[in-house]
Design an enzyme around this catalytic site. Structure first.
Site, PDB file in Angstrom:
ATOM      1  N   GLY A  62     -24.095  11.191 -17.118  1.00 37.36           N
ATOM      2  CA  GLY A  62     -24.857  11.798 -18.203  1.00 37.36           C
ATOM      3  C   GLY A  62     -26.007  12.610 -17.657  1.00 37.36           C
ATOM      4  O   GLY A  62     -26.380  12.475 -16.479  1.00 37.36           O
ATOM      5  N   CYS A  89     -22.175   7.417 -11.667  1.00 35.77           N
ATOM      6  CA  CYS A  89     -23.347   8.282 -11.619  1.00 35.77           C
ATOM      7  C   CYS A  89     -24.457   7.700 -12.509  1.00 35.77           C
ATOM      8  O   CYS A  89     -25.038   6.677 -12.172  1.00 35.77           O
ATOM      9  CB  CYS A  89     -22.958   9.707 -12.017  1.00 35.77           C
ATOM     10  SG  CYS A  89     -24.190  10.951 -11.540  1.00 35.77           S
ATOM     11  N   TYR A  90     -24.765   8.310 -13.657  1.00 35.05           N
ATOM     12  CA  TYR A  90     -25.777   7.746 -14.550  1.00 35.05           C
ATOM     13  C   TYR A  90     -25.403   6.317 -14.947  1.00 35.05           C
ATOM     14  O   TYR A  90     -26.282   5.459 -15.100  1.00 35.05           O
ATOM     15  CB  TYR A  90     -25.915   8.626 -15.796  1.00 35.05           C
ATOM     16  CG  TYR A  90     -26.936   8.121 -16.803  1.00 35.05           C
ATOM     17  CD1 TYR A  90     -28.300   8.286 -16.572  1.00 35.05           C
ATOM     18  CD2 TYR A  90     -26.531   7.493 -17.982  1.00 35.05           C
ATOM     19  CE1 TYR A  90     -29.238   7.836 -17.494  1.00 35.05           C
ATOM     20  CE2 TYR A  90     -27.459   7.034 -18.905  1.00 35.05           C
ATOM     21  CZ  TYR A  90     -28.818   7.209 -18.657  1.00 35.05           C
ATOM     22  OH  TYR A  90     -29.746   6.753 -19.566  1.00 35.05           O
ATOM     23  N   HIS A 175     -18.198  11.012  -8.553  1.00 35.01           N
ATOM     24  CA  HIS A 175     -17.323  11.113  -9.724  1.00 35.01           C
ATOM     25  C   HIS A 175     -15.862  10.944  -9.312  1.00 35.01           C
ATOM     26  O   HIS A 175     -15.223  11.893  -8.837  1.00 35.01           O
ATOM     27  CB  HIS A 175     -17.521  12.464 -10.414  1.00 35.01           C
ATOM     28  CG  HIS A 175     -18.826  12.572 -11.133  1.00 35.01           C
ATOM     29  ND1 HIS A 175     -18.987  12.165 -12.441  1.00 35.01           N
ATOM     30  CD2 HIS A 175     -20.040  13.007 -10.710  1.00 35.01           C
ATOM     31  CE1 HIS A 175     -20.246  12.355 -12.801  1.00 35.01           C
ATOM     32  NE2 HIS A 175     -20.902  12.859 -11.780  1.00 35.01           N
ATOM     33  N   GLU A 177     -13.353  10.655 -11.202  1.00 29.26           N
ATOM     34  CA  GLU A 177     -12.432  11.204 -12.197  1.00 29.26           C
ATOM     35  C   GLU A 177     -12.046  12.654 -11.954  1.00 29.26           C
ATOM     36  O   GLU A 177     -11.048  13.141 -12.511  1.00 29.26           O
ATOM     37  CB  GLU A 177     -13.036  11.070 -13.604  1.00 29.26           C
ATOM     38  CG  GLU A 177     -14.223  11.963 -13.915  1.00 29.26           C
ATOM     39  CD  GLU A 177     -15.553  11.361 -13.481  1.00 29.26           C
ATOM     40  OE1 GLU A 177     -16.599  11.804 -14.012  1.00 29.26           O
ATOM     41  OE2 GLU A 177     -15.570  10.465 -12.612  1.00 29.26           O
ATOM     42  N   ASP A 233       3.302  18.794 -31.590  1.00 31.78           N
ATOM     43  CA  ASP A 233       2.627  17.659 -32.232  1.00 31.78           C
ATOM     44  C   ASP A 233       3.298  17.253 -33.544  1.00 31.78           C
ATOM     45  O   ASP A 233       3.580  16.071 -33.769  1.00 31.78           O
ATOM     46  CB  ASP A 233       1.158  17.989 -32.482  1.00 31.78           C
ATOM     47  CG  ASP A 233       0.423  18.370 -31.211  1.00 31.78           C
ATOM     48  OD1 ASP A 233       0.916  18.012 -30.125  1.00 31.78           O
ATOM     49  OD2 ASP A 233      -0.621  19.037 -31.295  1.00 31.78           O
ATOM     50  N   LYS A 380      -2.427  15.122 -25.161  1.00 25.61           N
ATOM     51  CA  LYS A 380      -1.287  16.039 -25.268  1.00 25.61           C
ATOM     52  C   LYS A 380      -0.165  15.669 -24.302  1.00 25.61           C
ATOM     53  O   LYS A 380       1.012  15.687 -24.679  1.00 25.61           O
ATOM     54  CB  LYS A 380      -1.750  17.475 -24.991  1.00 25.61           C
ATOM     55  CG  LYS A 380      -0.702  18.530 -25.256  1.00 25.61           C
ATOM     56  CD  LYS A 380      -0.551  18.762 -26.751  1.00 25.61           C
ATOM     57  CE  LYS A 380       0.288  19.982 -27.038  1.00 25.61           C
ATOM     58  NZ  LYS A 380       0.283  20.326 -28.483  1.00 25.61           N
TER      59      LYS A 380
END
Length: 524
Positions: A62, A89-90, A175, A177, A233, A380
């Site tokens: 953040g 991180c944060y 990070h 991710e 979808d 998706k």
């Protein structure tokens, strides 16, 4: 807001979002490890969090500093729950700050690539080398570790890059991710599978089984109306519902005449012959063309198409109710990113609103239906996997995104039957050649644009004055940003030759090399 009917056996990881730009990526990486997760705002009440029975927590990064007035904190109950926690991180700063450690402002802000050195063993680093490339983005750092924690990783400029205790609480300054941390997905997998003990049973077959149960529970012996757009979808949502309630699903396909070549015919054939799902076909092509006559402004075209769609769909819904009897439910293909956006903007009370119909204008909110959203908690790529598991054709599942207003916003200027014919043929040539080159799945979108320009040309011994056609092909991960695709010259040459030779109305082809931003993917 409709709350999901969670099966008691579903293993859930809760990600608390403290405003990080990468929060969705955390969720995507955890789902890729076949573990279900939900991304919730940091201020979500603890009662709602606890109701999910989390097997683990992730505290996102953040933009704040933990010492700023009003900086968001993790709920104290989280650290008392006995459930594993990974702070990123944060999130790592919160872990240290709230458990008795200290945070300091770094002398040197660390942004970009770094190499983390493992200094103590831990399951999160299982199967990884002692040194790993990671991505940093921080100013503050952990000064003093909280009681009971030990150092497990460091970099040259960050002495405390990863910490952990013996009770499943872990913090990493980097990070995991993002793609710039090559082994980050493995770290997150290690956390959810080894530290949290999740089995990894979030698979297409289990998703289908759970969705079918949930649909049956919600619908009972009622009927469901579903608008088919021709996209992935709505097709997957309809197929899931049909598996749950059979012929009590009534699909409506509003044919606006603005789709790609043979797309409407293929849609009807798949649902009729392969899926055996009944589709009510509302042929409104002339109605849309009449409404668009003389209109050149792109925003006006969108509004006209949206309004006309609503009028046609409402008439079809009334006819269906008269013919089949009471129909209480309306299906739509809401995806998890839509839910995240509603939650993150603190509009959770509006999360169940009728979804805007692919930039067209949407169905009115006062339609007398109860929403059913079988894809509400899927990304998706998960929708595509579920669609394949349901037996939908691969060509339909992996179709590139297509704008709701259809070819109308790829024709610059007035939309006429003749201009639609030209663009439809041109688009078919562009896409078929890109498929033949084996690049279709690598490209986010590829299409033709019919410009309002005409140019002088020479064909044979004669002079021509015909249309200028543009080719647009972009690469992207999420359509928020996009780069123009570096198509091979020989492919561009084949496309150009076919367009000019097979479509007499075209004598010049240009290639769009604009990125987003500053341009948009579509021209209108």
């Amino acid at each position: 807001m409709t709350t999901p009917n969670h099966h008691a056996s579903r293993e859930t990881i809760v990600i608390l979002d403290f405003g990080a730009q990468y929060s969705r990526l955390i969720a995507r990486r955890i789902r890729e490890a076949n573990v279900y997760c939900e991304l919730l705002p940091a201020d979500t009440p603890w009662e709602r969090i606890a109701a999910l029975h989390p097997r683990g927590f992730v505290l996102s990064g953040g933009p704040c500093s933990v010492y700023e007035p009003g900086a968001p904190l993790a709920p104290p109950e989280l650290f008392e729950s006995g459930v594993p926690v990974l702070g990123i991180c944060y999130g790592m700063h919160l872990l240290a700050h709230q458990l008795g450690g200290s945070i300091i402002g770094s002398e040197q802000r660390e942004y970009g690539p770094a190499e983390v050195e493992r200094v103590d063993s831990h399951p999160i680093f299982a199967g990884l080398a002692d040194r790993n490339k990671v991505w940093m983005s921080h100013g503050d750092s952990v000064g003093a570790l909280p009681p009971g924690f030990r150092l497990i990783g460091r970099t040259e400029t960050t002495p405390v890059a990863a910490i952990a205790n013996d009770h499943g609480l872990i913090g990493v300054q980097f990070h995991p991710e993002v793609a710039h941390t090559p082994q980050g997905a493995q770290m997150l997998r290690n956390f959810v599978r080894d530290v949290c003990g999740c089995r990894g049973d979030w698979t297409p077959s289990n998703v289908i089984e759970e969705a079918v149960d949930r649909i049956r529970e919600q619908v009972g012996d009622g009927r469901v109306l579903c608008a088919l757009s021709g996209g992935v979808d709505s097709a997957v949502a309809a197929t899931l519902i049909a598996r749950a309630i059979g012929d009590r699903l009534i699909c409506v396909f509003v044919d606006n005449g603005l789709m790609r070549k043979d797309e409407g015919t293929q849609l009807l054939a798949v649902f009729d012959r392969e899926l055996h799902i009944r589709v009510e076909h509302a042929d409104a092509r002339e109605r849309f063309l009449t409404a668009l006559a003389g209109v050149e402004d792109p925003e006006a075209k969108r509004k006209i198409i949206g309004r006309t769609f609503v009028e046609v769909f409402q008439a079809e819904a009334a006819r269906v109710r008269q013919e089949f009897g009471e129909t209480r439910f309306l299906a739509q293909g809401t995806l998890y990113p839509d839910v995240i956006e509603s939650s993150s903007s603190h509009e959770t009370g509006n999360a169940a609103r009728i979804k805007t119909h692919h930039n067209v204008g949407g169905l009115p909110e006062d339609m007398p239906f109860e929403l059913i959203e079988p894809l509400r908690y899927l990304f998706k790529d998960e929708v595509r996997k579920v669609g394949l598991a349901l037996g939908l054709p691969e060509g339909m599942i992996h179709r590139q995104p297509f704008p709701g207003p259809g070819l109308a916003v790829r024709i610059l200027g007035e939309v006429t039957e003749e201009r639609l014919r030209v663009l439809r043929e041109a688009d078919h040539i562009v896409v078929s050649e890109i498929k033949r080159a084996g690049l279709y799945r690598e490209i986010w979108q590829s299409f033709a644009v019919l410009t309002p320009l005409r140019s002088v040309g020479v064909m044979g011994d004669g002079r021509t004055y015909a249309n200028v056609l543009a080719i647009r092909a972009v690469t992207s991960d999420d359509a928020m940003t996009a780069d123009w695709a570096r198509l091979p010259y020989d492919l561009l040459e084949r496309i150009s030759n076919r367009l000019v030779n097979e479509i007499p109305a075209v004598n010049r082809v240009v290639y769009d090399i604009s990125s987003k931003p500053p341009a948009t993917i579509e021209w209108e």
